[in-house]
Scaffold this active site. Structure first.
Site, PDB file in Angstrom:
ATOM      1  CG  PHE A   1     -30.244  18.276  62.767  1.00 10.19           C
ATOM      2  CD1 PHE A   1     -30.466  17.074  62.117  1.00 10.19           C
ATOM      3  CD2 PHE A   1     -29.193  19.077  62.328  1.00 10.19           C
ATOM      4  CE1 PHE A   1     -29.660  16.674  61.054  1.00 10.19           C
ATOM      5  CE2 PHE A   1     -28.385  18.695  61.268  1.00 10.19           C
ATOM      6  CZ  PHE A   1     -28.612  17.490  60.623  1.00 10.19           C
TER       7      PHE A   1
ATOM      8  CD  GLN B   1     -20.740  23.536  64.289  1.00  7.40           C
ATOM      9  OE1 GLN B   1     -21.179  23.410  63.147  1.00  7.40           O
ATOM     10  NE2 GLN B   1     -21.489  23.898  65.305  1.00  7.40           N
TER      11      GLN B   1
ATOM     12  CG  HIS C   1     -19.886  17.472  62.558  1.00  4.19           C
ATOM     13  ND1 HIS C   1     -20.226  16.212  62.987  1.00  4.19           N
ATOM     14  CD2 HIS C   1     -20.990  17.981  61.958  1.00  4.19           C
ATOM     15  CE1 HIS C   1     -21.489  15.967  62.647  1.00  4.19           C
ATOM     16  NE2 HIS C   1     -21.971  17.028  62.027  1.00  4.19           N
TER      17      HIS C   1
ATOM     18  CG  LEU D   1     -20.359  15.520  58.171  1.00  6.21           C
ATOM     19  CD1 LEU D   1     -19.774  16.137  59.425  1.00  6.21           C
ATOM     20  CD2 LEU D   1     -21.349  16.457  57.526  1.00  6.21           C
TER      21      LEU D   1
ATOM     22  CD  GLU E   1     -26.345  17.798  64.791  1.00  5.92           C
ATOM     23  OE1 GLU E   1     -25.183  18.228  64.925  1.00  5.92           O
ATOM     24  OE2 GLU E   1     -27.343  18.493  64.979  1.00  5.92           O
TER      25      GLU E   1
ATOM     26  NE  ARG F   1     -23.525  19.967  63.946  1.00  6.19           N
ATOM     27  CZ  ARG F   1     -23.709  20.253  62.676  1.00  6.19           C
ATOM     28  NH1 ARG F   1     -23.042  21.234  62.109  1.00  6.19           N
ATOM     29  NH2 ARG F   1     -24.553  19.552  61.956  1.00  6.19           N
TER      30      ARG F   1
ATOM     31  CG  HIS G   1     -18.733  20.726  60.247  1.00  9.56           C
ATOM     32  ND1 HIS G   1     -18.651  19.936  59.119  1.00  9.56           N
ATOM     33  CD2 HIS G   1     -20.029  21.075  60.371  1.00  9.56           C
ATOM     34  CE1 HIS G   1     -19.862  19.829  58.577  1.00  9.56           C
ATOM     35  NE2 HIS G   1     -20.708  20.522  59.304  1.00  9.56           N
TER      36      HIS G   1
ATOM     37  NE  ARG H   1     -23.040  25.525  61.027  1.00  8.78           N
ATOM     38  CZ  ARG H   1     -23.471  24.414  60.418  1.00  8.78           C
ATOM     39  NH1 ARG H   1     -24.730  24.272  60.076  1.00  8.78           N
ATOM     40  NH2 ARG H   1     -22.624  23.437  60.129  1.00  8.78           N
TER      41      ARG H   1
HETATM   42  C1  LIG Z   1     -19.539  17.954  54.640  1.00  7.36           C
HETATM   43  C2  LIG Z   1     -20.441  19.085  55.070  1.00  7.36           C
HETATM   44  C3  LIG Z   1     -21.762  18.827  55.387  1.00  7.36           C
HETATM   45  C4  LIG Z   1     -22.604  19.867  55.789  1.00  7.36           C
HETATM   46  N1  LIG Z   1     -23.903  19.592  56.096  1.00  7.36           N
HETATM   47  C5  LIG Z   1     -24.729  20.605  56.455  1.00  7.36           C
HETATM   48  C6  LIG Z   1     -26.104  20.373  56.727  1.00  7.36           C
HETATM   49  O1  LIG Z   1     -26.603  19.248  56.625  1.00  7.36           O
HETATM   50  N2  LIG Z   1     -26.877  21.419  57.089  1.00  7.36           N
HETATM   51  C7  LIG Z   1     -26.400  22.696  57.196  1.00  7.36           C
HETATM   52  O2  LIG Z   1     -27.144  23.617  57.508  1.00  7.36           O
HETATM   53  N3  LIG Z   1     -25.089  22.948  56.912  1.00  7.36           N
HETATM   54  C8  LIG Z   1     -24.266  21.938  56.540  1.00  7.36           C
HETATM   55  N4  LIG Z   1     -22.949  22.214  56.264  1.00  7.36           N
HETATM   56  C9  LIG Z   1     -22.515  23.608  56.183  1.00  7.36           C
HETATM   57  C10 LIG Z   1     -23.014  24.233  54.881  1.00  7.36           C
HETATM   58  O3  LIG Z   1     -23.050  23.251  53.884  1.00  7.36           O
HETATM   59  C11 LIG Z   1     -22.126  25.374  54.410  1.00  7.36           C
HETATM   60  O4  LIG Z   1     -21.863  26.269  55.443  1.00  7.36           O
HETATM   61  C12 LIG Z   1     -22.815  26.135  53.264  1.00  7.36           C
HETATM   62  O5  LIG Z   1     -23.239  25.241  52.256  1.00  7.36           O
HETATM   63  C13 LIG Z   1     -21.898  27.179  52.693  1.00  7.36           C
HETATM   64  O6  LIG Z   1     -22.483  27.708  51.528  1.00  7.36           O
HETATM   65  P1  LIG Z   1     -21.863  28.993  50.820  1.00  7.36           P
HETATM   66  O7  LIG Z   1     -22.716  29.263  49.657  1.00  7.36           O
HETATM   67  O8  LIG Z   1     -21.653  30.032  51.834  1.00  7.36           O
HETATM   68  O9  LIG Z   1     -20.411  28.511  50.370  1.00  7.36           O
HETATM   69  P2  LIG Z   1     -19.917  27.296  49.443  1.00  7.36           P
HETATM   70  O10 LIG Z   1     -20.982  26.350  49.094  1.00  7.36           O
HETATM   71  O11 LIG Z   1     -18.702  26.758  50.122  1.00  7.36           O
HETATM   72  O12 LIG Z   1     -19.492  28.013  48.107  1.00  7.36           O
HETATM   73  C14 LIG Z   1     -18.381  28.877  48.025  1.00  7.36           C
HETATM   74  C15 LIG Z   1     -18.219  29.317  46.600  1.00  7.36           C
HETATM   75  O13 LIG Z   1     -17.262  30.356  46.541  1.00  7.36           O
HETATM   76  C16 LIG Z   1     -16.392  30.144  45.459  1.00  7.36           C
HETATM   77  N5  LIG Z   1     -15.133  30.819  45.801  1.00  7.36           N
HETATM   78  C17 LIG Z   1     -14.471  30.811  46.972  1.00  7.36           C
HETATM   79  N6  LIG Z   1     -13.373  31.575  46.908  1.00  7.36           N
HETATM   80  C18 LIG Z   1     -13.339  32.078  45.650  1.00  7.36           C
HETATM   81  C19 LIG Z   1     -12.455  32.943  44.964  1.00  7.36           C
HETATM   82  N7  LIG Z   1     -11.374  33.453  45.547  1.00  7.36           N
HETATM   83  N8  LIG Z   1     -12.730  33.240  43.675  1.00  7.36           N
HETATM   84  C20 LIG Z   1     -13.825  32.730  43.062  1.00  7.36           C
HETATM   85  N9  LIG Z   1     -14.698  31.917  43.672  1.00  7.36           N
HETATM   86  C21 LIG Z   1     -14.456  31.597  44.951  1.00  7.36           C
HETATM   87  C22 LIG Z   1     -16.310  28.655  45.308  1.00  7.36           C
HETATM   88  O14 LIG Z   1     -15.973  28.326  43.977  1.00  7.36           O
HETATM   89  C23 LIG Z   1     -17.737  28.247  45.642  1.00  7.36           C
HETATM   90  O15 LIG Z   1     -18.519  28.305  44.475  1.00  7.36           O
HETATM   91  C24 LIG Z   1     -22.095  21.176  55.865  1.00  7.36           C
HETATM   92  C25 LIG Z   1     -20.775  21.432  55.543  1.00  7.36           C
HETATM   93  C26 LIG Z   1     -19.952  20.387  55.171  1.00  7.36           C
HETATM   94  C27 LIG Z   1     -18.505  20.703  54.892  1.00  7.36           C
END
Ligand SMILES: Cc1cc2nc3c(=O)[nH]c(=O)nc-3n(C[C@H](O)[C@H](O)[C@H](O)COP(=O)(O)OP(=O)(O)OC[C@H]3O[C@@H](n4cnc5c(N)ncnc54)[C@H](O)[C@@H]3O)c2cc1C
Length: 569
Positions: A118, A231, A233, A243, A246, A277, A342, A377
């Site tokens: 990666f 960031q 992407h 997306l 990578e 990135r 991203h 990142r």
């Molecule tokens: C398309 C894509 C591909 C990616 N691929 C990778 C990868 O391969 N490897 C890697 O390391 N990272 C990757 N990332 C980044 C990574 O996926 C995210 O940073 C990470 O999953 C975020 O997880 P989280 O639990 O912090 O938030 P999220 O998974 O975004 O969850 C947020 C949660 O908060 C809740 N929420 C938000 N606001 C409120 C509110 N006001 N009230 C109630 N609930 C709320 C939502 O309902 C949701 O359940 C990718 C990101 C994207 C967009």
């Protein structure tokens, strides 16, 4: 009044991992999420998650220290090195835990967890489940949540945090199905509310990634950290910015300009397509800006030389997306791509246990800034962060509750929540009844375009000032919005416009931080200050909300082993 010892907001990987940990530490836990947990953005993660397991034949001697160095260098030396060492040191344990919980990782010939190269990593250490890693991880995590019988409130949107005298007492949330506001009291609250990608145009993020958790914390007096680091992407699909992982370059994909040149050799002769990135995204944008892209503004991601078998086995979802959205089959033709917003390196200011300066309020995952990503990142480190720091936040919240550190009775807590409820009721009713001339959807579009254009990949004082002025104008115009649908039940027009003001405030913090940082570092690249300036800017930006907008202060970066050096790839 609803009560939980620990209330987790967010059903993504960070929130669920925190909930599991607090539960296993003996706390009674509730999870509240605006969508069903498995629809959180974590499910969309494609490429993989980093851990120095040493399973790849080219990386048998990999270890957490090498992983930490790559992360620190990738961060352009802005990450706190003590936190990075926690991230990489705990990584193998978190991956094996997911394996034991049943996560279907891809495998090597000998049956070990497979690892792919990666960007910005010295050796192949990104564990994956084909190109659907987030899906595999989140479903596994949700199963563990169900198994423990943790109460989940689905489709509840938090609108404010109840804070008084430096202590958090719970949240006020809107039950989207009924349109009722509820006060939820908790001895400790953990936010795992995800990123704010949707403040930007051309985002790869889920439509719900509006940064509402960051905004809610910021409005409750919790500072935001390093918000100027956004960031981009390198490879999102031209036309809609879905997306293209990578992992496609990790598997050997090439980037080609309109002249057919593998242009990365000009920008990162050693790492080529697998430079970090920020560097690859700027290289692509430079090719486009200097006329070597294709009409409309894109370049090619070429996988054709990988062969059908490898593409079908390792990148099946990428192929489906490319076919469905652009009609291009990557087995036969290159994919049109351009950089897209991203990830947010910044977020709610926390320590390595997810604690904030408000007692009883914790945050983890993309909404938080520990900081382990600094100014840029590395791919695969964010999924890792959700699990490492989600777990730590859950454990810390449980300790806080068990220690009885709150020292307040239910009576005081209910009083604070009743006041928070009255304030929230005023605000949500105002939005529901708003009948001004401004169309909030247009405001949102203007905000997103403004951020992408003026505080995007390449930055400069004049454009950023114009960008900040525009954000302030939008804040004014927000006061005159009108909304179309006035029903209470499942009114998404209402729910989305409730958070628009918060999006504008977060945008203002980004713009202010970016303007004040007169250097280039990681993702923050200024054409008027092209060099990194460690003398004046090796420090974190802390933004506090005041009546007149964000007030900035700075905090030193923690350096343990690695003194800042020039960053070449
Ligand atoms: C398309 C894509 C591909 C990616 N691929 C990778 C990868 O391969 N490897 C890697 O390391 N990272 C990757 N990332 C980044 C990574 O996926 C995210 O940073 C990470 O999953 C975020 O997880 P989280 O639990 O912090 O938030 P999220 O998974 O975004 O969850 C947020 C949660 O908060 C809740 N929420 C938000 N606001 C409120 C509110 N006001 N009230 C109630 N609930 C709320 C939502 O309902 C949701 O359940 C990718 C990101 C994207 C967009």
């Amino acid at each position: 009044m609803i009560y939980h010892e620990v209330l987790v907001v967010g059903g993504g990987l960070a929130g669920l991992r925190a909930a599991i940990e607090a539960h296993d530490a003996g706390c009674e836990v509730g999870v509240l999420s605006r969508v069903h947990p498995v629809r959180s953005h974590s499910v969309a993660a494609q490429g993989g998650v980093n851990a120095a397991l040493g399973n790849h034949p080219d990386a048998r001697d990999d270890n957490p220290e090498k992983h930490a160095f790559d992360t620190v260098k990738g961060s352009d030396y802005l990450a706190d090195q003590d936190a990075v060492e926690i991230l990489t040191g705990e990584a193998p344990a978190r991956i094996y835990e997911m394996e034991h919980w049943g996560c279907p990782f891809s495998r090597t010939e000998e049956g070990r967890i497979a690892q792919r190269p990666f960007g910005g990593a010295g050796s192949p250490r990104c564990c994956y489940a084909a190109d659907k890693t987030g899906h595999a991880l989140l479903h596994t995590m949700f199963e563990q949540t169900l198994r423990r019988g943790i109460k989940v409130y689905e489709e509840w949107q938090v609108v404010s945090l109840a804070v008084a005298d430096g202590r958090c007492y719970g949240v006020v949330a809107l039950d989207l199905k009924t349109g009722r506001l509820e006060a939820v009291r908790a001895a400790a609250v953990i936010f795992g509310t995800g990123g704010a990608g949707r403040i930007y145009a051309r985002s790869t993020n889920n439509i719900i990634n509006t940064g509402s958790g960051m905004a809610i914390a910021y409005m409750a007096g919790v500072p935001l950290k390093d918000m100027e680091f956004i960031q981009f992407h390198p490879t999102s699909l031209f036309g809609n910015n879905v997306l293209m992982t990578e992992g496609a370059r990790g598997e050997g994909g090439h980037l080609l300009n309109a002249l057919g040149e593998r242009f990365m050799e000009k920008y990162a002769p050693k790492a080529m397509e697998l430079a970090p990135r920020d560097i690859v995204a700027r290289a692509i944008q430079t090719e486009i800006d200097e006329g070597r892209g294709f009409p409309g503004g894109y370049v090619h991601l070429d996988l054709t030389h990988l062969g059908a078998e490898r593409i079908m086995e390792r990148l099946p979802a990428i192929r489906d997306i490319a076919i469905n959205f652009t009609g291009v089959d990557p087995i036969h033709e290159p994919i049109p791509i351009q950089p897209g917003q991203h990830y947010f390196m910044g977020g709610i200011d926390t320590d390595a246990d997810g604690a904030t300066e408000v007692a009883g309020f914790f945050a983890a995952g993309e909404c938080a800034c520990v900081s382990v990503h600094g100014a840029n990142r590395l791919g695969g480190n964010s999924l890792l962060e959700t699990m490492v720091f989600g777990r730590r936040a859950g454990a810390a919240a449980a300790r806080f509750v068990k220690d009885g550190a709150d020292g307040v009775g239910a009576e005081k807590a209910e009083k604070v929540l009743t006041a928070a409820m009255a304030e929230a009721t005023r605000r949500v009713t105002w939005v529901l009844e708003a009948d001004g001339p401004e169309d909030p959807a247009a405001l949102r579009d203007e905000l997103r375009e403004n951020m992408f254009t003026n505080i995007g990949l390449f930055r400069e004082e004049g454009a950023m000032k114009a960008g900040l002025d525009k954000v302030r104008e939008l804040r004014e115009r927000f006061r005159r919005i009108g909304i179309r649908h006035r029903g209470r039940r499942y009114n998404l027009d209402w729910a989305r416009n409730l958070e628009l003001e918060g999006m504008i405030l977060v945008a203002e913090a980004i713009a202010a931080g970016a303007l004040a940082r007169r250097e280039s570092r990681g993702s923050h690249f200024r054409t008027d200050y092209r060099e990194r300036d460690d003398r004046d800017f090796l420090k974190h930006t802390i933004a506090r909300l005041t009546e007149d907008g964000p007030e900035l202060e700075y905090r030193p970066v923690t350096i343990t082993k690695w003194e800042p050096k020039a960053r070449t790839y």
